[in-house]
Scaffold this motif. Sequence first.
Motif, PDB file in Angstrom:
ATOM      1  N   THR A   1       0.938  -1.257   0.085  1.00  0.00           N
ATOM      2  CA  THR A   1      -0.081   0.019   0.183  1.00  0.00           C
ATOM      3  C   THR A   1       0.990   1.344  -0.094  1.00  0.00           C
ATOM      4  O   THR A   1       2.291   1.243   0.517  1.00  0.00           O
ATOM      5  CB  THR A   1      -0.899   0.029   1.343  1.00  0.00           C
ATOM      6  OG1 THR A   1      -0.312   0.241   2.303  1.00  0.00           O
ATOM      7  CG2 THR A   1      -1.754  -1.281   1.287  1.00  0.00           C
ATOM      8  N   LEU A   2       0.123   2.456  -0.430  1.00  0.00           N
ATOM      9  CA  LEU A   2       1.056   3.659  -0.187  1.00  0.00           C
ATOM     10  C   LEU A   2       1.525   4.184   0.758  1.00  0.00           C
ATOM     11  O   LEU A   2       2.546   4.725   1.116  1.00  0.00           O
ATOM     12  CB  LEU A   2      -0.048   4.573  -1.012  1.00  0.00           C
ATOM     13  CG  LEU A   2      -0.145   4.621  -2.467  1.00  0.00           C
ATOM     14  CD1 LEU A   2      -1.022   6.033  -2.981  1.00  0.00           C
ATOM     15  CD2 LEU A   2       1.275   4.839  -3.292  1.00  0.00           C
TER      16      LEU A   2
ATOM     17  N   GLY B   1       7.291  -6.035  -8.258  1.00  0.00           N
ATOM     18  CA  GLY B   1       7.138  -5.168  -9.526  1.00  0.00           C
ATOM     19  C   GLY B   1       6.221  -4.185  -8.894  1.00  0.00           C
ATOM     20  O   GLY B   1       5.371  -4.343  -7.880  1.00  0.00           O
ATOM     21  N   ILE B   2       6.128  -3.078  -9.789  1.00  0.00           N
ATOM     22  CA  ILE B   2       5.498  -1.974  -9.559  1.00  0.00           C
ATOM     23  C   ILE B   2       3.987  -2.098  -9.467  1.00  0.00           C
ATOM     24  O   ILE B   2       3.015  -1.269  -9.094  1.00  0.00           O
ATOM     25  CB  ILE B   2       5.830  -0.678 -10.355  1.00  0.00           C
ATOM     26  CG1 ILE B   2       5.589  -1.014 -11.626  1.00  0.00           C
ATOM     27  CG2 ILE B   2       7.194  -0.309  -9.960  1.00  0.00           C
ATOM     28  CD1 ILE B   2       5.902   0.168 -12.763  1.00  0.00           C
ATOM     29  N   ASN B   3       3.672  -3.359 -10.214  1.00  0.00           N
ATOM     30  CA  ASN B   3       2.226  -3.873 -10.388  1.00  0.00           C
ATOM     31  C   ASN B   3       1.540  -4.365  -9.005  1.00  0.00           C
ATOM     32  O   ASN B   3       0.292  -4.399  -8.970  1.00  0.00           O
ATOM     33  CB  ASN B   3       1.967  -5.000 -11.579  1.00  0.00           C
ATOM     34  CG  ASN B   3       3.087  -6.237 -11.001  1.00  0.00           C
ATOM     35  OD1 ASN B   3       4.045  -5.900 -11.035  1.00  0.00           O
ATOM     36  ND2 ASN B   3       2.456  -7.247 -10.888  1.00  0.00           N
ATOM     37  N   LYS B   4       2.164  -4.356  -8.007  1.00  0.00           N
ATOM     38  CA  LYS B   4       1.749  -4.711  -6.646  1.00  0.00           C
ATOM     39  C   LYS B   4       1.352  -3.525  -5.920  1.00  0.00           C
ATOM     40  O   LYS B   4       0.852  -3.770  -4.678  1.00  0.00           O
ATOM     41  CB  LYS B   4       2.895  -5.537  -5.943  1.00  0.00           C
ATOM     42  CG  LYS B   4       3.382  -6.829  -6.725  1.00  0.00           C
ATOM     43  CD  LYS B   4       2.235  -7.814  -6.938  1.00  0.00           C
ATOM     44  CE  LYS B   4       2.555  -9.133  -7.523  1.00  0.00           C
ATOM     45  NZ  LYS B   4       3.465 -10.007  -6.653  1.00  0.00           N
ATOM     46  N   LEU B   5       1.776  -2.264  -6.398  1.00  0.00           N
ATOM     47  CA  LEU B   5       1.399  -0.985  -5.586  1.00  0.00           C
ATOM     48  C   LEU B   5      -0.121  -0.914  -5.595  1.00  0.00           C
ATOM     49  O   LEU B   5      -0.834  -1.125  -6.672  1.00  0.00           O
ATOM     50  CB  LEU B   5       1.995   0.245  -6.218  1.00  0.00           C
ATOM     51  CG  LEU B   5       3.534   0.153  -5.944  1.00  0.00           C
ATOM     52  CD1 LEU B   5       4.369   1.401  -6.696  1.00  0.00           C
ATOM     53  CD2 LEU B   5       4.145   0.130  -4.542  1.00  0.00           C
ATOM     54  N   THR B   6      -0.666  -0.565  -4.446  1.00  0.00           N
ATOM     55  CA  THR B   6      -2.180  -0.314  -4.260  1.00  0.00           C
ATOM     56  C   THR B   6      -2.323   1.049  -3.311  1.00  0.00           C
ATOM     57  O   THR B   6      -1.561   1.392  -2.571  1.00  0.00           O
ATOM     58  CB  THR B   6      -2.954  -1.520  -3.792  1.00  0.00           C
ATOM     59  OG1 THR B   6      -2.444  -1.642  -2.366  1.00  0.00           O
ATOM     60  CG2 THR B   6      -2.894  -2.595  -4.396  1.00  0.00           C
TER      61      THR B   6
ATOM     62  N   VAL C   1      -5.195  -0.097   2.012  1.00  0.00           N
ATOM     63  CA  VAL C   1      -5.455  -1.888   2.316  1.00  0.00           C
ATOM     64  C   VAL C   1      -6.889  -2.467   1.476  1.00  0.00           C
ATOM     65  O   VAL C   1      -6.484  -3.630   1.188  1.00  0.00           O
ATOM     66  CB  VAL C   1      -5.592  -1.783   3.851  1.00  0.00           C
ATOM     67  CG1 VAL C   1      -5.823  -3.292   4.346  1.00  0.00           C
ATOM     68  CG2 VAL C   1      -4.422  -1.042   4.614  1.00  0.00           C
ATOM     69  N   GLU C   2      -7.592  -1.688   1.427  1.00  0.00           N
ATOM     70  CA  GLU C   2      -8.992  -2.243   0.800  1.00  0.00           C
ATOM     71  C   GLU C   2      -8.675  -2.761  -0.497  1.00  0.00           C
ATOM     72  O   GLU C   2      -9.172  -3.784  -1.100  1.00  0.00           O
ATOM     73  CB  GLU C   2     -10.235  -1.105   1.140  1.00  0.00           C
ATOM     74  CG  GLU C   2     -10.655  -1.061   2.222  1.00  0.00           C
ATOM     75  CD  GLU C   2     -10.002  -0.233   3.162  1.00  0.00           C
ATOM     76  OE1 GLU C   2      -9.074   0.528   2.590  1.00  0.00           O
ATOM     77  OE2 GLU C   2     -10.187  -0.455   4.425  1.00  0.00           O
ATOM     78  N   ASP C   3      -7.892  -1.935  -1.454  1.00  0.00           N
ATOM     79  CA  ASP C   3      -7.597  -1.965  -2.663  1.00  0.00           C
ATOM     80  C   ASP C   3      -6.455  -3.301  -2.740  1.00  0.00           C
ATOM     81  O   ASP C   3      -6.708  -4.121  -3.813  1.00  0.00           O
ATOM     82  CB  ASP C   3      -6.759  -0.856  -3.309  1.00  0.00           C
ATOM     83  CG  ASP C   3      -7.628   0.294  -3.420  1.00  0.00           C
ATOM     84  OD1 ASP C   3      -8.878   0.086  -3.702  1.00  0.00           O
ATOM     85  OD2 ASP C   3      -7.258   1.377  -3.560  1.00  0.00           O
ATOM     86  N   ALA C   4      -5.712  -3.399  -1.727  1.00  0.00           N
ATOM     87  CA  ALA C   4      -4.701  -4.428  -1.636  1.00  0.00           C
ATOM     88  C   ALA C   4      -5.516  -5.846  -1.360  1.00  0.00           C
ATOM     89  O   ALA C   4      -4.998  -6.968  -2.077  1.00  0.00           O
ATOM     90  CB  ALA C   4      -3.648  -4.274  -0.416  1.00  0.00           C
ATOM     91  N   ILE C   5      -6.418  -5.928  -0.531  1.00  0.00           N
ATOM     92  CA  ILE C   5      -7.329  -7.028  -0.526  1.00  0.00           C
ATOM     93  C   ILE C   5      -7.915  -7.605  -1.459  1.00  0.00           C
ATOM     94  O   ILE C   5      -7.975  -8.579  -2.190  1.00  0.00           O
ATOM     95  CB  ILE C   5      -8.160  -6.693   0.753  1.00  0.00           C
ATOM     96  CG1 ILE C   5      -7.422  -6.780   1.983  1.00  0.00           C
ATOM     97  CG2 ILE C   5      -9.136  -8.014   0.905  1.00  0.00           C
ATOM     98  CD1 ILE C   5      -8.425  -6.183   3.122  1.00  0.00           C
ATOM     99  N   LYS C   6      -8.757  -6.500  -2.252  1.00  0.00           N
ATOM    100  CA  LYS C   6      -9.285  -6.675  -3.724  1.00  0.00           C
ATOM    101  C   LYS C   6      -8.303  -7.196  -4.612  1.00  0.00           C
ATOM    102  O   LYS C   6      -8.566  -8.171  -5.226  1.00  0.00           O
ATOM    103  CB  LYS C   6      -9.934  -5.423  -4.118  1.00  0.00           C
ATOM    104  CG  LYS C   6     -10.801  -5.573  -5.254  1.00  0.00           C
ATOM    105  CD  LYS C   6     -11.714  -4.269  -5.663  1.00  0.00           C
ATOM    106  CE  LYS C   6     -12.275  -4.596  -6.959  1.00  0.00           C
ATOM    107  NZ  LYS C   6     -13.141  -3.281  -7.381  1.00  0.00           N
ATOM    108  N   ARG C   7      -7.163  -6.605  -4.592  1.00  0.00           N
ATOM    109  CA  ARG C   7      -6.262  -7.064  -5.803  1.00  0.00           C
ATOM    110  C   ARG C   7      -5.915  -8.471  -5.549  1.00  0.00           C
ATOM    111  O   ARG C   7      -5.639  -9.122  -6.675  1.00  0.00           O
ATOM    112  CB  ARG C   7      -5.187  -6.159  -5.837  1.00  0.00           C
ATOM    113  CG  ARG C   7      -4.158  -6.511  -6.849  1.00  0.00           C
ATOM    114  CD  ARG C   7      -2.649  -6.003  -6.655  1.00  0.00           C
ATOM    115  NE  ARG C   7      -1.725  -6.300  -7.732  1.00  0.00           N
ATOM    116  CZ  ARG C   7      -1.220  -7.616  -7.787  1.00  0.00           C
ATOM    117  NH1 ARG C   7      -1.492  -8.412  -6.926  1.00  0.00           N
ATOM    118  NH2 ARG C   7      -0.670  -7.691  -9.081  1.00  0.00           N
TER     119      ARG C   7
END
Length: 205
Positions: A100-101, A130-135, A138-144
């Motif tokens: 997460t940011l 990789g930079i594709n793992k950036l969200t 936390v909610e975006d991280a769980i969804k991803r």
Amino acid sequence: MDERIKKVISNLQRNNMAGYFVENRKELLNLMALLVKKGEKVGWGDSVTLEETGVFDFIRKGGFIFYDKHQPGLTPDEKREIYLKNFDADTFLTGTNAITLDGKLFNIDGNGSRVAPMLYGPKQVIVVAGINKLTDTVEDAIKRTRQIAAPLDAKRLKKDTPCTKLGKCIDCRHEQRICNDFVLITGQFIKDRIKVILINQTYGF
């Protein structure tokens, strides 16, 4: 390095984790050679990113004591012994499902053998992403992780779960479900025990 990556690295440091940024595989492996000393005991968690970037090959050929659970012919008991040895490793290598940011790491695991050593045991944990793992959150991280990473990983592992057919998570209760442990790492007691290396490319799921 753009402002988004600067923010992530700054927030990782605020959370007592080290942050690094590299442009490509070559820079990554050069950094790994500085962070992991020859003769160290090295464990690892399943990671497509570590495979794609050549980190596994680097460790296998680099003069380390490698706890390699992919040795041919291992019995379930022998593989369990390797999982337990990871807790005593000098370095544990892994990817992550999302960053997460605000500098937090989110992961979903099947049996805990990847996330458990991230939490406790090894003297240092090196996370490669990789930079594709950036969200953003936390909610975006769980969804991803649930809707992108987990279905692809279940397919890679040849599971018969609904997500491998549907391409998305429906929160199943299948016996082969790999989404059992949801772990959010928000910081560390020991400064820089966890080191996160961001690569300016897309790797893994």
